[in-house]
Structure formats: C-alpha cells, structure tokens
Write a protein that holds these residues in place. Structure first.
Motif, PDB file in Angstrom:
ATOM      1  N   UNK A 151     -40.567  16.912  -9.513  1.00  0.00           N
ATOM      2  CA  UNK A 151     -40.201  18.186 -10.147  1.00  0.00           C
ATOM      3  C   UNK A 151     -40.206  19.330  -9.137  1.00  0.00           C
ATOM      4  N   UNK A 152     -39.310  20.301  -9.283  1.00  0.00           N
ATOM      5  CA  UNK A 152     -39.257  21.436  -8.345  1.00  0.00           C
ATOM      6  C   UNK A 152     -40.599  22.150  -8.267  1.00  0.00           C
ATOM      7  N   UNK A 153     -41.019  22.475  -7.057  1.00  0.00           N
ATOM      8  CA  UNK A 153     -42.263  23.200  -6.849  1.00  0.00           C
ATOM      9  C   UNK A 153     -43.497  22.343  -6.790  1.00  0.00           C
ATOM     10  N   UNK A 154     -43.352  21.025  -7.012  1.00  0.00           N
ATOM     11  CA  UNK A 154     -44.495  20.112  -6.977  1.00  0.00           C
ATOM     12  C   UNK A 154     -44.504  19.382  -5.641  1.00  0.00           C
ATOM     13  N   UNK A 171     -34.902  19.144  -5.341  1.00  0.00           N
ATOM     14  CA  UNK A 171     -34.811  18.530  -6.670  1.00  0.00           C
ATOM     15  C   UNK A 171     -34.481  19.558  -7.741  1.00  0.00           C
ATOM     16  N   UNK A 172     -34.183  19.033  -8.915  1.00  0.00           N
ATOM     17  CA  UNK A 172     -33.994  19.857 -10.104  1.00  0.00           C
ATOM     18  C   UNK A 172     -34.742  19.188 -11.253  1.00  0.00           C
ATOM     19  N   UNK A 173     -34.982  19.950 -12.300  1.00  0.00           N
ATOM     20  CA  UNK A 173     -35.740  19.421 -13.429  1.00  0.00           C
ATOM     21  C   UNK A 173     -34.964  18.324 -14.147  1.00  0.00           C
ATOM     22  N   UNK A 174     -35.700  17.353 -14.655  1.00  0.00           N
ATOM     23  CA  UNK A 174     -35.098  16.261 -15.413  1.00  0.00           C
ATOM     24  C   UNK A 174     -35.765  16.164 -16.780  1.00  0.00           C
ATOM     25  N   UNK A 175     -35.048  15.582 -17.717  1.00  0.00           N
ATOM     26  CA  UNK A 175     -35.621  15.315 -19.039  1.00  0.00           C
ATOM     27  C   UNK A 175     -35.239  13.912 -19.456  1.00  0.00           C
ATOM     28  N   UNK A 176     -36.177  13.218 -20.067  1.00  0.00           N
ATOM     29  CA  UNK A 176     -36.002  11.811 -20.427  1.00  0.00           C
ATOM     30  C   UNK A 176     -34.823  11.650 -21.390  1.00  0.00           C
ATOM     31  N   UNK A 177     -33.969  10.677 -21.086  1.00  0.00           N
ATOM     32  CA  UNK A 177     -32.856  10.351 -21.969  1.00  0.00           C
ATOM     33  C   UNK A 177     -31.622  11.199 -21.773  1.00  0.00           C
ATOM     34  N   UNK A 178     -31.668  12.174 -20.861  1.00  0.00           N
ATOM     35  CA  UNK A 178     -30.520  13.067 -20.666  1.00  0.00           C
ATOM     36  C   UNK A 178     -29.791  12.722 -19.373  1.00  0.00           C
ATOM     37  N   UNK A 179     -28.635  13.356 -19.183  1.00  0.00           N
ATOM     38  CA  UNK A 179     -27.838  13.107 -17.983  1.00  0.00           C
ATOM     39  C   UNK A 179     -28.529  13.639 -16.735  1.00  0.00           C
ATOM     40  N   UNK A 180     -29.557  14.474 -16.891  1.00  0.00           N
ATOM     41  CA  UNK A 180     -30.261  15.005 -15.719  1.00  0.00           C
ATOM     42  C   UNK A 180     -30.965  13.903 -14.928  1.00  0.00           C
ATOM     43  N   UNK A 181     -31.330  12.804 -15.593  1.00  0.00           N
ATOM     44  CA  UNK A 181     -31.923  11.681 -14.870  1.00  0.00           C
ATOM     45  C   UNK A 181     -30.897  11.038 -13.953  1.00  0.00           C
ATOM     46  N   UNK A 183     -28.310  12.552 -12.760  1.00  0.00           N
ATOM     47  CA  UNK A 183     -28.093  13.540 -11.693  1.00  0.00           C
ATOM     48  C   UNK A 183     -29.128  13.358 -10.582  1.00  0.00           C
ATOM     49  N   UNK A 184     -30.379  13.144 -10.962  1.00  0.00           N
ATOM     50  CA  UNK A 184     -31.448  12.972  -9.977  1.00  0.00           C
ATOM     51  C   UNK A 184     -31.243  11.694  -9.163  1.00  0.00           C
ATOM     52  N   UNK A 185     -30.787  10.631  -9.822  1.00  0.00           N
ATOM     53  CA  UNK A 185     -30.530   9.380  -9.118  1.00  0.00           C
ATOM     54  C   UNK A 185     -29.406   9.549  -8.101  1.00  0.00           C
ATOM     55  N   UNK A 186     -28.362  10.276  -8.480  1.00  0.00           N
ATOM     56  CA  UNK A 186     -27.269  10.542  -7.551  1.00  0.00           C
ATOM     57  C   UNK A 186     -27.741  11.431  -6.397  1.00  0.00           C
ATOM     58  N   UNK A 187     -28.647  12.350  -6.705  1.00  0.00           N
ATOM     59  CA  UNK A 187     -29.195  13.222  -5.663  1.00  0.00           C
ATOM     60  C   UNK A 187     -29.989  12.399  -4.640  1.00  0.00           C
ATOM     61  N   UNK A 188     -30.752  11.430  -5.114  1.00  0.00           N
ATOM     62  CA  UNK A 188     -31.474  10.544  -4.210  1.00  0.00           C
ATOM     63  C   UNK A 188     -30.503   9.735  -3.350  1.00  0.00           C
ATOM     64  N   UNK A 189     -29.477   9.182  -3.982  1.00  0.00           N
ATOM     65  CA  UNK A 189     -28.476   8.417  -3.233  1.00  0.00           C
ATOM     66  C   UNK A 189     -27.834   9.267  -2.138  1.00  0.00           C
ATOM     67  N   UNK A 190     -27.452  10.481  -2.495  1.00  0.00           N
ATOM     68  CA  UNK A 190     -26.756  11.346  -1.538  1.00  0.00           C
ATOM     69  C   UNK A 190     -27.635  11.675  -0.341  1.00  0.00           C
TER      70      UNK A 190
END
Length: 385
Positions: A151-154, A171-181, A183-190
C-alpha cells in the motif's frame, strides 16, 4: 533577414558620398544580426554531457534545499539495463510504454544471465514469511529479482541485507475483487520488465512459500517451453455467471475463461499483456461487480492470444476444497512435513514440456504468520533449502 543584408550591400556599393556615421550604423546592424544568428544556431545544437551518453533514468526527481536533484546522468548503461533504484515518478501509462520497449537486435551488449522475477503482492504491507524466503534466495543473488507492491506510504520492515530491502515499487491502493488488483499485477510486471535480464515472472502473495529449493524452481521455470496461467471454463455461477454480454463481440461467452490469480509468465507474454489495448479496457468497464478481473482477465487473454504457449495450469498450490470465497489457511499445526511433501509430489501427474511429471507445484499458499517457525524447522530437510 536576407532582404536586409541585400539592402546593406546596395548601400555599401553605391558611389554616392557615404558618411562615417552611416558606415558605423551599418557595421553595428551587421554585428547585431551576426549575434542573433549565432544565438539561433547555438540553441538548435544538441547538448551532450561530457563524452558519455545519458540513458533514461527511472529514479524520482526530488527537491532538496530548493535545488532540484536531477536523475543521475552518470548512472550509465548498467543502471539502464538493470535498474537498482525502483522508485520513480512515471505514471502507469508512461511505465507500461517504457517497459514494453523490445530491442530489435537479436543479442545483448552485455553478458545476460536469465533471471526469475519474484513479484509480491503484499496487500497489507507486511511480509511475515520473509525469513523463509531469505533462506530460499541465499546464494543465488545473480539469478533472481524481487519486486514488492505494498500500500502507498507503507514501508516493508526488513534488514538492509534482505533481498526485500529497497525492492518496493511505486504503488496505488487496491481493493479485493476489483480491477485495481489487476492494475497492481500489471504494475509489478512493468517494473520487472525494466530489467532486461528478467526472463520469467511469477506472482506471489505475502502468504506464499516455496516448496522446492531455488535451483529446482529456477531450472523448472527458465527451461519451460510454456507459461503457467490456469485456464478453464465451467458452466456455473462462479464462471459463466460472471460473464457480461456487453463484452461481445470482442469477448464472447465461448471465449470466456477463469483461472487462478497466481500466474507465471515468459517475458514475451508479459510484454504482450502490457500492450493489450483491446481486451483490458473491456474488463475495466464490464467486469464488475462480483466479476473478479484478477481471476478472468489473464486466463481469457492468454487463451485468446497465447493458448498454444500456455500450460493451462498454475504452479502455486491453493486449497479450495472447503468452498467459500477464500481458500484454506495453514497455521502452525498444519505446517507439517506430510503437508509439504503432498504438495511437492502430486498424486495426479501434470504435463511439463509435454511430458508427465509429479512435480506440478513450486509454491503454496495460504500460510499464516505463525506457520513460519515450523516451516523454518523443516525447510532444510523437506524443502531442501
């Protein structure tokens, strides 16, 4: 400017009386024009820094005492080819564009040792099983890279000699079950693709453990002819029931797939995912609510675009036998040699490079923090690290 110079030439060539004052004015005007032309030419010249080439930098531009600290222009080629400073100020769009640059040349201008990128999606910002992973990684520093999305700031609390130290990505905030997860996986890949030596990319969570030693895992992934994305279709509420007709005609029901969130990819397929502008926007618009894009996007995309190069299975073991929205959690009492051995050698063989093998899983989840001590006790005798 050319017309003015011609007029001056005419004045200078006339045979009429020409006063000293007039000559001085003409010379002054010519001088000013020369200065302007010189400044214009200098502004158009490319700038160089010494005798070295300046490579793109992924470091953040910070402000310190009112003086801007620019990215290190002397970082050189090594930092460009394998960034050691992961924090940067790129947007996702800029990051994905940068990460999908593929060299046209067949070879590399350096000695490239293929590495495995271990990408941790740490939703709570903690890595309770880090000591086990540190033991797993020890002695293989040239063959892996670590990336953490927290999570951002952690800030992940590890020692400076840990392979997790300074390995968090923007990073950016994520929420379970949403497209933000997703997004985070793609951010890791990139971010992992920025290192040209990373050849294989595996997604893990803070509750994952390796069930084999590093050498086995490395050889298994680097020598695989396929990626490991679980892909299947079931005519039930948890699969077919999540499909939206609004996804057609780009994604039809016969093309709809489901699978485990925990994937492993080759470099070219990872790059392909970041360049997808056809299917991902459809998931972003229509895979909600209760659709879970992280369980459907990659299985569907890989099935459509790279089906022949995918194994249709995951290398991360998860126990869903209890049903419900979450898998089984293994605590201290569950972390036994018998459990780990049953995961290391499957009763039902799978295919590896088109041949049957009992070694189907390299990782397993979910393990609770209190499972760390018993896992460390059996790591050398059972997991062989």
């Amino acid at each position: 400017m050319k017309g003015a110079l011609d007029d001056f030439k005419v004045m200078l060539t006339r045979k009429e009386p020409f006063t000293c004052l007039a000559k001085a004015v003409v010379l002054l005007v010519i001088f000013v024009l020369g200065v302007v032309a010189g400044l214009w030419a200098a502004a158009g010249r490319p700038r160089y820094y010494g005798d070295s080439i300046v490579f793109p930098s992924t470091t953040t531009v910070y402000q310190s005492s009112g003086v801007c600290c620019r990215p290190n222009a002397n970082a050189g080629f090594a930092e460009f080819a394998a960034p050691t400073r992961l924090m940067h100020d790129m947007t996702d769009e800029q990051l994905f564009w940068r990460a999908t640059m593929v060299p046209a040349a067949a070879g590399y201008p350096f000695e490239r040792v293929p590495k495995v990128a271990f990408m941790f999606l740490a939703g709570r910002g903690v890595l309770p099983l880090a000591p086990l992973w540190e033991r797993f990684f020890r002695g293989h520093e040239d063959h892996f890279s670590v990336y953490v999305h927290a999570p951002p700031g952690v800030a992940i609390n590890v020692s400076e000699d840990s392979p997790f130290y300074a390995r968090q990505i923007p990073s950016q905030r994520t929420s379970w079950g949403s497209v933000t997860l997703m997004d985070a996986e793609k951010r890791l890949l990139a971010n992992a693709l920025l290192d040209f030596s990373n050849e294989r990319f595996v997604l893990l969570s803070e509750s994952c453990i390796p069930v084999h030693n590093f050498s086995t895992v490395y050889e298994y992934l680097v020598e695989s002819q396929h990626s490991f994305v679980e892909v299947y279709y079931r005519n039930n509420k948890a699969c077919r029931g999540r499909y939206s007709r609004r996804m057609a005609p780009d994604i039809t029901l016969p093309q709809w797939r489901k699978g485990s969130q925990w994937f492993e990819l080759s470099r070219d397929i990872a790059t392909s995912i970041l360049t997808d502008t056809r299917y991902y926007p459809i998931f972003r618009r229509h895979c909600r609510p209760s659709c879970y894009p992280d369980e459907h996007y990659l299985p569907t995309y890989v099935s459509l675009r790279h089906g022949a190069r995918n194994s249709n299975r995951t290398v991360t073991y998860v126990d869903w036998s209890g049903g419900g929205a979450h898998p089984a959690m293994y605590g201290a009492r569950d972390a036994t040699p018998e459990l780990i051995q049953s995961i290391r050698q499957s009763d039902t063989p799978c295919l590896y490079n088109s041949r049957p093998t009992p070694t189907c899983y390299l990782f397993a989840r979910k393990f609770a923090p209190d499972a760390l001590a018993p896992l460390l006790n059996i790591s050398s005798t059972v997991m062989e690290y």
